[in-house]
Every structure is written in structure tokens, then in C-alpha cells.
Design a protein around this motif. Structure first.
Motif, mmCIF file in Angstrom:
data_model
loop_
_atom_site.group_PDB
_atom_site.id
_atom_site.type_symbol
_atom_site.label_atom_id
_atom_site.label_comp_id
_atom_site.label_asym_id
_atom_site.label_seq_id
_atom_site.Cartn_x
_atom_site.Cartn_y
_atom_site.Cartn_z
ATOM 1 N N GLY A 451 0.786 -1.228 0.000
ATOM 2 C CA GLY A 451 0.000 0.000 0.000
ATOM 3 C C GLY A 451 0.816 1.275 0.000
ATOM 4 N N THR A 452 2.137 1.176 -0.104
ATOM 5 C CA THR A 452 2.989 2.360 -0.096
ATOM 6 C C THR A 452 2.934 3.073 -1.444
ATOM 7 N N VAL A 453 2.876 4.388 -1.418
ATOM 8 C CA VAL A 453 2.971 5.215 -2.622
ATOM 9 C C VAL A 453 4.407 5.714 -2.713
ATOM 10 N N ILE A 454 5.042 5.579 -3.881
ATOM 11 C CA ILE A 454 6.442 5.956 -4.016
ATOM 12 C C ILE A 454 6.598 7.067 -5.044
ATOM 13 N N ASP A 455 7.766 7.681 -5.049
ATOM 14 C CA ASP A 455 8.109 8.677 -6.061
ATOM 15 C C ASP A 455 9.517 8.382 -6.568
ATOM 16 N N ASN A 456 10.021 9.250 -7.419
ATOM 17 C CA ASN A 456 11.326 9.018 -8.018
ATOM 18 C C ASN A 456 12.417 8.932 -6.944
ATOM 19 N N ALA A 457 12.346 9.809 -5.944
ATOM 20 C CA ALA A 457 13.386 9.840 -4.913
ATOM 21 C C ALA A 457 13.381 8.572 -4.072
ATOM 22 N N SER A 458 12.203 8.099 -3.664
ATOM 23 C CA SER A 458 12.153 6.883 -2.840
ATOM 24 C C SER A 458 12.572 5.657 -3.641
ATOM 25 N N TYR A 459 12.291 5.642 -4.953
ATOM 26 C CA TYR A 459 12.743 4.542 -5.809
ATOM 27 C C TYR A 459 14.269 4.551 -5.900
ATOM 28 N N ARG A 460 14.871 5.738 -5.983
ATOM 29 C CA ARG A 460 16.331 5.830 -6.033
ATOM 30 C C ARG A 460 16.959 5.270 -4.762
ATOM 31 N N LYS A 461 16.410 5.637 -3.605
ATOM 32 C CA LYS A 461 16.947 5.133 -2.348
ATOM 33 C C LYS A 461 16.727 3.624 -2.222
ATOM 34 N N THR A 463 16.628 1.393 -4.694
ATOM 35 C CA THR A 463 17.376 0.586 -5.659
ATOM 36 C C THR A 463 18.822 1.015 -5.850
ATOM 37 N N GLY A 464 19.155 2.269 -5.504
ATOM 38 C CA GLY A 464 20.491 2.769 -5.758
ATOM 39 C C GLY A 464 20.730 3.184 -7.194
ATOM 40 N N LEU A 465 19.677 3.268 -8.018
ATOM 41 C CA LEU A 465 19.821 3.644 -9.426
ATOM 42 C C LEU A 465 19.814 5.159 -9.582
ATOM 43 N N ASP A 466 20.310 5.629 -10.742
ATOM 44 C CA ASP A 466 20.264 7.064 -10.990
ATOM 45 C C ASP A 466 18.869 7.474 -11.451
ATOM 46 N N SER A 467 18.630 8.780 -11.474
ATOM 47 C CA SER A 467 17.284 9.305 -11.709
ATOM 48 C C SER A 467 16.734 8.915 -13.082
ATOM 49 N N ARG A 468 17.577 8.949 -14.124
ATOM 50 C CA ARG A 468 17.096 8.614 -15.467
ATOM 51 C C ARG A 468 16.648 7.162 -15.546
ATOM 52 N N LYS A 469 17.436 6.255 -14.958
ATOM 53 C CA LYS A 469 17.071 4.835 -14.968
ATOM 54 C C LYS A 469 15.804 4.602 -14.162
ATOM 55 N N VAL A 470 15.682 5.302 -13.035
ATOM 56 C CA VAL A 470 14.489 5.175 -12.204
ATOM 57 C C VAL A 470 13.247 5.604 -12.983
ATOM 58 N N THR A 471 13.333 6.735 -13.663
ATOM 59 C CA THR A 471 12.190 7.218 -14.449
ATOM 60 C C THR A 471 11.795 6.194 -15.503
ATOM 61 N N ALA A 472 12.782 5.622 -16.198
ATOM 62 C CA ALA A 472 12.490 4.639 -17.241
ATOM 63 C C ALA A 472 11.808 3.405 -16.650
ATOM 64 N N GLU A 473 12.279 2.936 -15.498
ATOM 65 C CA GLU A 473 11.694 1.731 -14.899
ATOM 66 C C GLU A 473 10.286 1.991 -14.377
ATOM 67 N N LEU A 474 10.071 3.169 -13.790
ATOM 68 C CA LEU A 474 8.725 3.493 -13.321
ATOM 69 C C LEU A 474 7.750 3.637 -14.493
ATOM 70 N N GLN A 475 8.191 4.296 -15.564
ATOM 71 C CA GLN A 475 7.316 4.460 -16.722
ATOM 72 C C GLN A 475 7.012 3.108 -17.372
#
Length: 585
Positions: A451-461, A463-475
Motif C-alpha cells: 500500500g505504499t505510494v512511491i516517487d522518483n526519490a524513494s525509488y532511487r533510495k 534501488t540505488g539507481l540514478d534518476s534517469r534509470k528510475v524514471t524509465a523503470e517506473l514508466q
């Protein structure tokens, strides 16, 4: 701010149904609201924000028709320069919007050395505010003091403890520290006596009248035999509660374990870890090599969090009555200390390389060479790597990153008591029928599964991925229709798709995978050419979903782009048809 950015902000407000942390909306039909002073102070003291005058929150953020936008903008500028201390200089514009005009002010965060920002009419102690969620909260006198002390380097750890000399130090800790200092830093310490080393490291402070020396607050906490003789509350308490809300009222059981942990910081770190370990159990997680038994919380993460709480806590007189608190609940572990983040470190850059600062610089410098009793390691490294080590250890254990809460007067770390990739979650992800999910996507789904809602920053923390990779995986997760996106741009949040969010953890619906969208896309395309945006409008699918299936159809040779580049949503596509068989003619 341009018109497109303003439209994006308002659209997100309408989706969310309320103000957000960095946007404040005022109807302002009768002029500048009095509460605007509080918001200007709050934004300036926090992370900045946007004030929009002329929208009615009570009417779904529709324009409120300002009588004189130019005068309102002028009054706002005057308020910021003459009634706020220090004066602030927001960027103020008048924007046409949906047939009306809005006054938009972009308020910057002021530098740390100028905080707190306050409304002159109320004074420093009553006119300073901070932003909390979507509201403004008055700073307490202690929080004002914390901001004032943060204008420079705090020196409380170097203050002498009157009348307390070298005899208050633990001889074994002192000897071990001297040995390490002389070995690791021979140029600075090899030829010095013990007393001279203690003076150089600010453990001993000469008295102004030359009558002797006193131990410093930091020296006592780092090397003292029993610091609590002089500061009874500079200790650590550990409590293990039986329920998620604390004591069990029905049975009358207040706690399962309760320990008051005293001594110098090296001893408190050791004993706090022992207390937590005594109350932890083991769990199984699924890894690439099979199942692995691990502790509920990785010891590395716990050690770093406890050390940070003890070393970076506020040591000013106003907070010396507060202990570092460790509370264990069935669903979480909470570590709390007095004093929020200090210096350039923020919640946004916490754990990133180069993001480091120390409130108690002298104390931290000493503890870098003080060993934990019975261990080879020292208390801390003083390299700004503690939070990164914490996040890496949690990631390796298949666990989510902790929640950090910075409240100026306190800092709280909360570790959720769950593994993202336990057997139930792994089975659930397998039932989705989705091939090619990355490890990061699996971990994100495991987090959203609860039930957690996440954003780009929480996904980065996570997984340890950079912002561009995080955006691609979320999309990609949005395109697969596993995740729904709420809001856009910096307000984008991601949650589990509604069709997956029904039912409990083990009784999810059996039809997990979305329908194959090939035929829908091809039918919408028909015999014409159409862009991605047009196909999204015709099918009602999201842009990310249409993009995913267009890519698959292109790879299968069923459609083709009419242009070389396919990056734009306006690129046209058409169906491909096999060449006629010459034998038929």
C-alpha cells in the motif's frame, strides 16, 4: 514559471484535492490574506515553494477573479520586503489562466545563516513558521534556537564540564585511542604525551584562569567512564512494545523489554545493538541463490542509525534532558534523537555522495579513533558514508529504505519490519505473468504491494539507481499497467494499479495480467496513420501503455513509423501489410 508549468501545478492540485507541501493557494479576492505572512515565513524556512493568489480551493481550484491583480502583486512585493525579516525577494508574475488572472510568487528558501525568517509584527519567537505537509506551523522557541545555532558551527561539544578533570575518563578507552592515534596519524600525535593529545583533540579544555583543565562535553561522551553522573539524560533508552500502538491495554503488558543504556558512546552503541539483537527474530527471504535466513533488521543499518543518533544529536543546554530513544514495535523500529539535520544535508540529498555535515565536529573527530569495546572497529568513520552503508545493507536484505523525518528539533529514523521479497511477495509477482521485470521493479512492486505510494526519490533510495534509470523503470511499470501514476513532473507519485490493489496479500484475484493490447492498438490504427497521442485518445489507454505496445508491434513488424525518430508522441504510425503473392496473379 511559464504557462505550461502553472497549468501542470493546478492540474496536480485538482487531482490531489488539496494544497501540497510546496504549493499554497489563496483565494485573495479581498486582498492579501493575513495568513500569507505565515506561509512566506514557512516556505523561506523550509525548502521554498509557490504561492498562487486567485484560485479557490473550495471550488476545485477554479479561478476566483481577482479585482486588481497588479495591485495585489505590488502589495505582495511590499509585504515581502518590509514586513518579513530578513526581507525576501520572491519572483512574482501575473499569469492569464482559464479566462482569469493569477498572481504567482515563487518563494526561495533562504540561506541557513539567515534563518529563521519571521514576520516582524509578531516578533522572532512568535512570527517564525515552518512548512509541514500542506500547512504552516509556528516554530517552538527550541526550534528557533536550533536555527540560530545552525548559522555557524555549534560548539557545545567543546564546552568544558566545570570541575570535571582527566580522572573522569576511562583509562582503557583513553589508552586504546592513544595507540590508534599515534599509529594512524604519527605526524600529528606520535611525539605528544597523553595530556597533549587530549588537549589537541579538545577532550581537555584549559580553564581561563590557568588553574587546571576540565573535560569537554564531547570528551566526556566519547571517553568518559560514566558521563551520566554529570548529564543523567545523555543516555539511550530501548523499549520493545507488544503491539503496533505500544502497550497492550487488554492484557496490561506495557512492554516486552525495557533497558536504560548508559556509559560513553562506544559502550552505548555496543549495548544498544545487543538489546535490539536480543529482541529480534530471523526471517527468510528469497534470493537469486534460493532462500536466505536474515535478521529482521540488518545489523549494519542498525549500527549506523544508532551511531548517528548518538553522535549527531543536539548537545545544547535546552536538549540535555532528552535521551536518544529506540522503540521496537511488531511492525517497525524507531530511532529518535534531539536535533534535526544540520548544515547542507537535507532529506533530499541524505545518503548521496558528498552530502555530509556534522553538528558536533569535535566529538565526531574523536570518535573516529575510539574503538567499540570488544570489537576491532571504531565508533564511526567520519567519511559521510553512514547513511549509504545503511541503505546498501537494507537493499541487500531485500528491505525497503527507512523513513527519515526531520523536524528541526528532532530527527527520526523508522525501519519498517518487512522484507520486500519474502515468499508471499515473490509468488504474487510471479502471478502477474510479466516477463523481464528488473530487480528494482520487483522491489518497488513489493513495496507498493503493502500500500505504499512511491516517487522518483524513494525509488532511487530503494534501488540505488540514478534518476534517469528510475524514471524509465517506473514508466515501464505504468506502461505494463501494473502501476498508476498520480500527478506529473515533480509531483508524480506511483501506486499499485487499482485492479491489483484489491484483496489481501494472499488472496489476490487470479486474473492478474492486463489484456493483450495489440488488437486494440491495431483496430484504433485501422487503415490510417495516427500518432501515439491520437491512439491514446482513441483507446483510452495511458501514453506509457500505448508507447509500450507500439514498440512491441514495431518489433513484430506489424506497424511502422512514418518518420525516423519515434521519440515524439506526435510521430505517426501505420500498419504494415504483406506484399502480394505473385503466384496469385
Amino acid at each position: 514559471m511559464n504557462a505550461e508549468e502553472l497549468a501542470e501545478i493546478v492540474e496536480n492540485l485538482r487531482v490531489l484535492g488539496s494544497d501540497v507541501a510546496d504549493v499554497e493557494v489563496k483565494k485573495a479576492q479581498g486582498g492579501l490574506p493575513k495568513s500569507l505572512r505565515e506561509t512566506l515565513s514557512a516556505f523561506s524556512n523550509t525548502r521554498g515553494g509557490v504561492v498562487i493568489l486567485g484560485l479557490d480551493e473550495g471550488d476545485r481550484f477554479m479561478p476566483a477573479r481577482l479585482a486588481d491583480p497588479a495591485k495585489l502583486a505590488s502589495d505582495l512585493a511590499s509585504l515581502c520586503s518590509s514586513e518579513i525579516e530578513p526581507a525576501i525577494r520572491p519572483y512574482i508574475q501575473i499569469h492569464p489562466f482559464e479566462g482569469a488572472q493569477l498572481v504567482v510568487a515563487e518563494v526561495p528558501e533562504i540561506p541557513r545563516e539567515q534563518k529563521p525568517c519571521y514576520y516582524k509584527g509578531a516578533g522572532l519567537t512568535k512570527g517564525a513558521y515552518t512548512r509541514l505537509h500542506d500547512g504552516d506551523r509556528q516554530l517552538s522557541s527550541y526550534e528557533v534556537q536550533m536555527m540560530l545555532s545552525a548559522r555557524g558551527q555549534p560548539k557545545e561539544d567543546s564546552e568544558p564540564v566545570a570541575g570535571v578533570g582527566i580522572e573522569a575518563l576511562d583509562s582503557h578507552l583513553v589508552a586504546a585511542t592513544m595507540l590508534r592515534l599515534r599509529s594512524s596519524r604519527p605526524y600529528s600525535y606520535r611525539d605528544l604525551s597523553v595530556a597533549d593529545i587530549l588537549r589537541r583533540t579538545k577532550v581537555l579544555i584549559p580553564r581561563p584562569d590557568g588553574s587546571g583543565e576540565d573535560v569537554s562535553v564531547g570528551g566526556l561522551l566519547a571517553l568518559g567512564s560514566y558521563p551520566q553522573e554529570h548529564f543523567p539524560q545523555l543516555m539511550l533508552t530501548f523499549v520493545h512494545y507488544p503491539t503496533v500502538s505500544g502497550p497492550a491495554e487488554e492484557s496490561g503488558v506495557r512492554f516486552l523489554d525495557s533497558v536504560a543504556i548508559e556509559g560513553p558512546i562506544p559502550v552505548m552503541v555496543r549495548d544498544a545493538l545487543a538489546a535490539i539483537r536480543r529482541n529480534m527474530s530471523r526471517r527468510s527471504i528469497t534470493t537469486g541463490a534460493g532462500r536466505q535466513d536474515i535478521w529482521e533488521y540488518p545489523e549494519t543499518a542498525l549500527r549506523e542509525a544508532i551511531t548517528n543518533a548518538l553522535v549527531h544529536r543536539d548537545l545544547s543546554a535546552a536538549s540535555r534532558g532528552a535521551q536518544v530513544q529506540v522503540e521496537m514495535f511488531p511492525d517497525r523500529l524507531v530511532i529518535r534523537n534531539a536535533g534535526g539535520l544540520y548544515g547542507p544535508v537535507t532529506l533530499e540529498n541524505l545518503g548521496e555522495e558528498g552530502a555530509t555535515s556534522s553538528r558536533n565536529a569535535a566529538l565526531l573527530r574523536v570518535l573516529e579513533d575510539v574503538p567499540i569495546p570488544g570489537e576491532d572497529r571504531t565508533v564511526c568513520e567520519n567519511r559521510g558514508s553512514g547513511i549509504r552503508a545503511m541503505l546498501i545493507s537494507l537493499r541487500r536484505s531485500g528491505m525497503t529504505a527507512p523513513k527519515f523525518d526531520d523536524r528541526i528539533s528532532s530527527f527520526v529514523v523508522t525501519f519498517p519490519n518487512h522484507s520486500l521479497l519474502n515468499d508471499d511477495v515473490v509468488r504474487w509477482i510471479g502471478s502477474l505473468g510479466e516477463a523481464g521485470l528488473t530487480d528494482g521493479q520487483c522491489m518497488a512492486l513489493g513495496l507498493m504491494h503493502d500500500g505504499t505510494v512511491i516517487d522518483n526519490a524513494s525509488y532511487r533510495k530503494l534501488t540505488g539507481l540514478d534518476s534517469r534509470k528510475v524514471t524509465a523503470e517506473l514508466q515501464d511499470l505504468v506502461g505494463r499497467e501494473l502501476v498508476e501514476q498520480v500527478g506529473t513532473g515533480r509531483w508524480a507519485r506511483y501506486r499499485l494499479a487499482e485492479r491489483l490493489a484489491t484483496g489481501g496479500a494472499t488472496d489476490r484475484p487470479s486474473r492478474m495480467a492486463p489484456a493483450d493490447r495489440r488488437e486494440e492498438i491495431l483496430d484504433a490504427l485501422g487503415t490510417t496513420t495516427a500518432s501515439r497521442a491520437e491512439l491514446a485518445a482513441r483507446t483510452g489507454l495511458s501514453d506509457q501503455t500505448v508507447r509500450r505496445w507500439l514498440t512491441m508491434l514495431r518489433r513484430e513488424g506489424l506497424i511502422e513509423a512514418t518518420e525516423t525518430s519515434t521519440a515524439s508522441k506526435h510521430t505517426k504510425y501505420r500498419r504494415t501489410y504483406p506484399s502480394p503473392d505473385p503466384k496469385l496473379f
